[in-house]
Design an enzyme around this catalytic site. Sequence first.
Site, PDB file in Angstrom:
ATOM      1  N   ASP A  46       0.723  -1.321  -0.027  1.00 61.86           N
ATOM      2  CA  ASP A  46       0.152  -0.049  -0.109  1.00 61.86           C
ATOM      3  C   ASP A  46       0.806   1.354  -0.078  1.00 61.86           C
ATOM      4  O   ASP A  46       1.719   1.408   0.911  1.00 61.86           O
ATOM      5  CB  ASP A  46      -0.856  -0.005   1.228  1.00 61.86           C
ATOM      6  CG  ASP A  46      -1.872   0.760   1.033  1.00 61.86           C
ATOM      7  OD1 ASP A  46      -2.175   1.777   0.116  1.00 61.86           O
ATOM      8  OD2 ASP A  46      -3.256   0.802   1.761  1.00 61.86           O
ATOM      9  N   ASP A  47       0.837   2.104  -1.051  1.00 64.19           N
ATOM     10  CA  ASP A  47       1.514   3.247  -1.137  1.00 64.19           C
ATOM     11  C   ASP A  47       2.880   3.098  -1.144  1.00 64.19           C
ATOM     12  O   ASP A  47       3.730   4.001  -0.831  1.00 64.19           O
ATOM     13  CB  ASP A  47       1.260   4.230  -0.050  1.00 64.19           C
ATOM     14  CG  ASP A  47      -0.168   4.829  -0.102  1.00 64.19           C
ATOM     15  OD1 ASP A  47      -1.034   4.411  -0.878  1.00 64.19           O
ATOM     16  OD2 ASP A  47      -0.442   5.863   0.997  1.00 64.19           O
ATOM     17  N   CYS A  93      -6.282   4.078  -3.415  1.00 68.76           N
ATOM     18  CA  CYS A  93      -6.708   2.744  -2.821  1.00 68.76           C
ATOM     19  C   CYS A  93      -7.551   2.009  -3.666  1.00 68.76           C
ATOM     20  O   CYS A  93      -7.401   0.980  -3.983  1.00 68.76           O
ATOM     21  CB  CYS A  93      -6.925   2.999  -1.589  1.00 68.76           C
ATOM     22  SG  CYS A  93      -5.495   3.875  -0.559  1.00 68.76           S
ATOM     23  N   ARG A  97      -7.533  -1.341  -6.425  1.00 70.87           N
ATOM     24  CA  ARG A  97      -7.649  -2.698  -5.799  1.00 70.87           C
ATOM     25  C   ARG A  97      -8.692  -3.183  -6.742  1.00 70.87           C
ATOM     26  O   ARG A  97      -8.901  -4.330  -7.173  1.00 70.87           O
ATOM     27  CB  ARG A  97      -7.968  -2.612  -4.350  1.00 70.87           C
ATOM     28  CG  ARG A  97      -6.796  -2.486  -3.575  1.00 70.87           C
ATOM     29  CD  ARG A  97      -6.970  -1.836  -2.235  1.00 70.87           C
ATOM     30  NE  ARG A  97      -5.793  -1.331  -1.651  1.00 70.87           N
ATOM     31  CZ  ARG A  97      -4.820  -1.959  -1.243  1.00 70.87           C
ATOM     32  NH1 ARG A  97      -4.986  -3.336  -1.004  1.00 70.87           N
ATOM     33  NH2 ARG A  97      -3.819  -1.281  -0.847  1.00 70.87           N
ATOM     34  N   LYS A 146      -5.415  -5.821   3.510  1.00 70.54           N
ATOM     35  CA  LYS A 146      -6.619  -4.563   3.197  1.00 70.54           C
ATOM     36  C   LYS A 146      -7.444  -5.165   1.885  1.00 70.54           C
ATOM     37  O   LYS A 146      -6.931  -5.339   0.831  1.00 70.54           O
ATOM     38  CB  LYS A 146      -5.727  -3.184   3.040  1.00 70.54           C
ATOM     39  CG  LYS A 146      -6.693  -2.092   2.280  1.00 70.54           C
ATOM     40  CD  LYS A 146      -5.498  -0.924   2.309  1.00 70.54           C
ATOM     41  CE  LYS A 146      -6.415   0.082   1.502  1.00 70.54           C
ATOM     42  NZ  LYS A 146      -5.416   1.343   1.274  1.00 70.54           N
ATOM     43  N   HIS A 148     -10.673  -3.140   0.917  1.00 75.23           N
ATOM     44  CA  HIS A 148     -11.080  -1.477   0.597  1.00 75.23           C
ATOM     45  C   HIS A 148     -11.890  -1.746  -0.616  1.00 75.23           C
ATOM     46  O   HIS A 148     -11.934  -0.678  -1.368  1.00 75.23           O
ATOM     47  CB  HIS A 148      -9.533  -1.033   0.161  1.00 75.23           C
ATOM     48  CG  HIS A 148      -9.957   0.574   0.741  1.00 75.23           C
ATOM     49  ND1 HIS A 148      -8.981   1.432   0.795  1.00 75.23           N
ATOM     50  CD2 HIS A 148     -10.924   1.557   1.164  1.00 75.23           C
ATOM     51  CE1 HIS A 148      -9.298   2.742   1.162  1.00 75.23           C
ATOM     52  NE2 HIS A 148     -10.831   2.571   1.254  1.00 75.23           N
ATOM     53  N   SER A 171      -8.490   1.463   4.649  1.00 76.22           N
ATOM     54  CA  SER A 171      -7.191   1.967   4.770  1.00 76.22           C
ATOM     55  C   SER A 171      -6.766   1.990   6.470  1.00 76.22           C
ATOM     56  O   SER A 171      -7.656   2.291   7.323  1.00 76.22           O
ATOM     57  CB  SER A 171      -6.803   3.385   4.397  1.00 76.22           C
ATOM     58  OG  SER A 171      -6.798   2.996   2.842  1.00 76.22           O
ATOM     59  N   HIS A 244       1.559   2.424   3.901  1.00 76.78           N
ATOM     60  CA  HIS A 244       0.605   3.380   3.988  1.00 76.78           C
ATOM     61  C   HIS A 244       0.625   4.007   5.420  1.00 76.78           C
ATOM     62  O   HIS A 244       0.853   3.155   6.203  1.00 76.78           O
ATOM     63  CB  HIS A 244      -0.944   2.960   3.762  1.00 76.78           C
ATOM     64  CG  HIS A 244      -1.772   3.868   3.736  1.00 76.78           C
ATOM     65  ND1 HIS A 244      -2.344   4.929   4.753  1.00 76.78           N
ATOM     66  CD2 HIS A 244      -2.645   4.048   2.663  1.00 76.78           C
ATOM     67  CE1 HIS A 244      -3.219   5.667   4.144  1.00 76.78           C
ATOM     68  NE2 HIS A 244      -3.511   5.148   2.940  1.00 76.78           N
ATOM     69  N   ASP A 296      -0.084  -0.635  -4.872  1.00 81.08           N
ATOM     70  CA  ASP A 296      -1.441  -0.290  -5.423  1.00 81.08           C
ATOM     71  C   ASP A 296      -1.285   0.937  -6.058  1.00 81.08           C
ATOM     72  O   ASP A 296      -2.322   1.181  -6.938  1.00 81.08           O
ATOM     73  CB  ASP A 296      -2.521  -0.028  -4.058  1.00 81.08           C
ATOM     74  CG  ASP A 296      -2.031   0.885  -3.246  1.00 81.08           C
ATOM     75  OD1 ASP A 296      -1.099   1.241  -3.203  1.00 81.08           O
ATOM     76  OD2 ASP A 296      -3.050   1.225  -2.214  1.00 81.08           O
ATOM     77  N   ASN A 297      -0.422   1.935  -5.616  1.00 79.70           N
ATOM     78  CA  ASN A 297      -0.137   3.004  -6.500  1.00 79.70           C
ATOM     79  C   ASN A 297       1.125   3.691  -5.855  1.00 79.70           C
ATOM     80  O   ASN A 297       1.857   2.824  -4.936  1.00 79.70           O
ATOM     81  CB  ASN A 297      -1.304   4.121  -5.948  1.00 79.70           C
ATOM     82  CG  ASN A 297      -1.901   4.157  -4.542  1.00 79.70           C
ATOM     83  OD1 ASN A 297      -2.823   3.957  -4.232  1.00 79.70           O
ATOM     84  ND2 ASN A 297      -0.914   4.626  -3.713  1.00 79.70           N
ATOM     85  N   LYS A 317       1.349   9.521  -5.474  1.00 79.35           N
ATOM     86  CA  LYS A 317       0.054   9.136  -5.352  1.00 79.35           C
ATOM     87  C   LYS A 317      -0.726  10.295  -5.375  1.00 79.35           C
ATOM     88  O   LYS A 317      -0.592  11.521  -5.072  1.00 79.35           O
ATOM     89  CB  LYS A 317       0.108   8.356  -3.775  1.00 79.35           C
ATOM     90  CG  LYS A 317      -1.477   8.103  -3.304  1.00 79.35           C
ATOM     91  CD  LYS A 317      -1.522   7.634  -1.764  1.00 79.35           C
ATOM     92  CE  LYS A 317      -2.964   7.426  -1.547  1.00 79.35           C
ATOM     93  NZ  LYS A 317      -3.003   6.982  -0.243  1.00 79.35           N
TER      94      LYS A 317
END
Length: 506
Positions: A46-47, A93, A97, A146, A148, A171, A244, A296-297, A317
């Site tokens: 994540d991130d 996010c 996904r 996660k 989401h 998140s 994240h 994810d990003n 992001k």
Amino acid sequence: MKRYSRAVVGQLALTIAVLVTRTTLATPPISAASEAPPNLVVINCDDMGWGDVPGFALEGTTPPTYTTQMPNLAQLALQGARFTNFYTAQPVCSASRAALLTGCYPNRIGISGALFPDAKIGIAAQERTLGEMLHTQGYATCIAGKWHLGHLPEFNPTKHGFDEFLGIPYSNDMWPLRHGAQAIDNSFPALPLYDGATIVERVETMEAQGALTRRLTGRINDFIARASARKQPFFAYLAHPQPHAPIAAGSSFTPQTRAELYAAVMREIDWSVGEVMRTLEQHGVASNTIVMFTSDNGPWLALGSDAGSTGGLREGKGTCFEGGVRVPCIMRWPGHIPAGGVSSVPWMTIDLFASMQAIVHATAPSESCPIDGKDARAVWSCRGDAQPSHEAFYFYYHANHLEAVRMGAWKLSLPRRSRTLDGKPGGAAGLSAPYVEHETPLALFDLEHDPAETHDLAASRPEIVAAIMVHVEAARADLGDALTKRKGANRREVGRATPIVSPGAK
């Protein structure tokens, strides 16, 4: 032209020299045994930035020191391949996904941005997830981490193709402590931890956040062990909430200083990768398992020392510049993905679904719910003649804003407002620096020679602009574009929570 810095090349060479002296997972030739349906492990962080992983940095960019302290990811790249032009469909996010798990551009299925705890929407029942598709082919399925894609009961992963779920519904910053700073935001509830459809506890402290990486890794490894013992093919989706913000590491990785915390988080993620790979080997399934490691990003740059590295790419992001949508990707599949391979051919998260569908010979999506992804196995092969999985890649953000389109080596950045730190540093210790928004004009970038998007060639290459604009108009007709007030002809309804009617209500 050399795409990667000497530091990256040297780092990988040193790591490989060390690793070849160690016991490694074998890479057997294709045999009759490998004709069994392959298992799939997807590790989605994540991130995490493009530059947060060994082997990903532009020429002239010095990789973060912690990338030299991640032997398991370096080993995964040695045994598999690095994909240096891999994209997420949106730089945020929930949308990203949705794309990974459905094979659709997220705006096609009504999901944008990041769903908050008060959201009444989620993934629609009509959409087929990767979990559902593989489940119909006899796979055991598990998500740890996660989700989401909606936190209400009808959106729970166990209703969308997953046998097991241990994790959080949104998140990790959607709780009162937000990014771990001293300020309390009581508009957020305590962070729920689910096991299946049941909340089993609340994550209320930074120590509890720090324990998640180890706990989720343990659950995935237990799932792999049980499925392997049954000799059942499996899909294990390890969706780490880290890095994240609020960033947190387990007690075994807690650093001496707060400034070293992000590096510690990344080292623990590397540890997690090693534990998963060891579990695959211990249960004799490593040679027939597709392993994918990605993010994810891009990194949340406003958080400064609590954010990762873009490896020299522009912005992060929340933008459709390369730093927001280009993410690291390492894949391993012995006999199919060449060991030590590197590919700069573009493909996207939406392609995983279509690729797995072809591999397991699953039925095609229904005519009412087609997907956007394409079979990307030719890209996975790292062959010199491999072509991008799509003629054009669309990059949307916000509520259906079409912000950029990539065609081959060319990327057309469309007029819009876009956030930036404007050259100023990010925050520290969980505090963020303010973004500013600027009007971003039409611009054309040659990503093969200018991956940092610094030189606008729109004026000198009008024929390329015109060619990409054909795809821009096709995207607007199909998916819409709020920036030009186009609705799009083929968008589907998002899932909506069933209203709860009180007894006696009329």
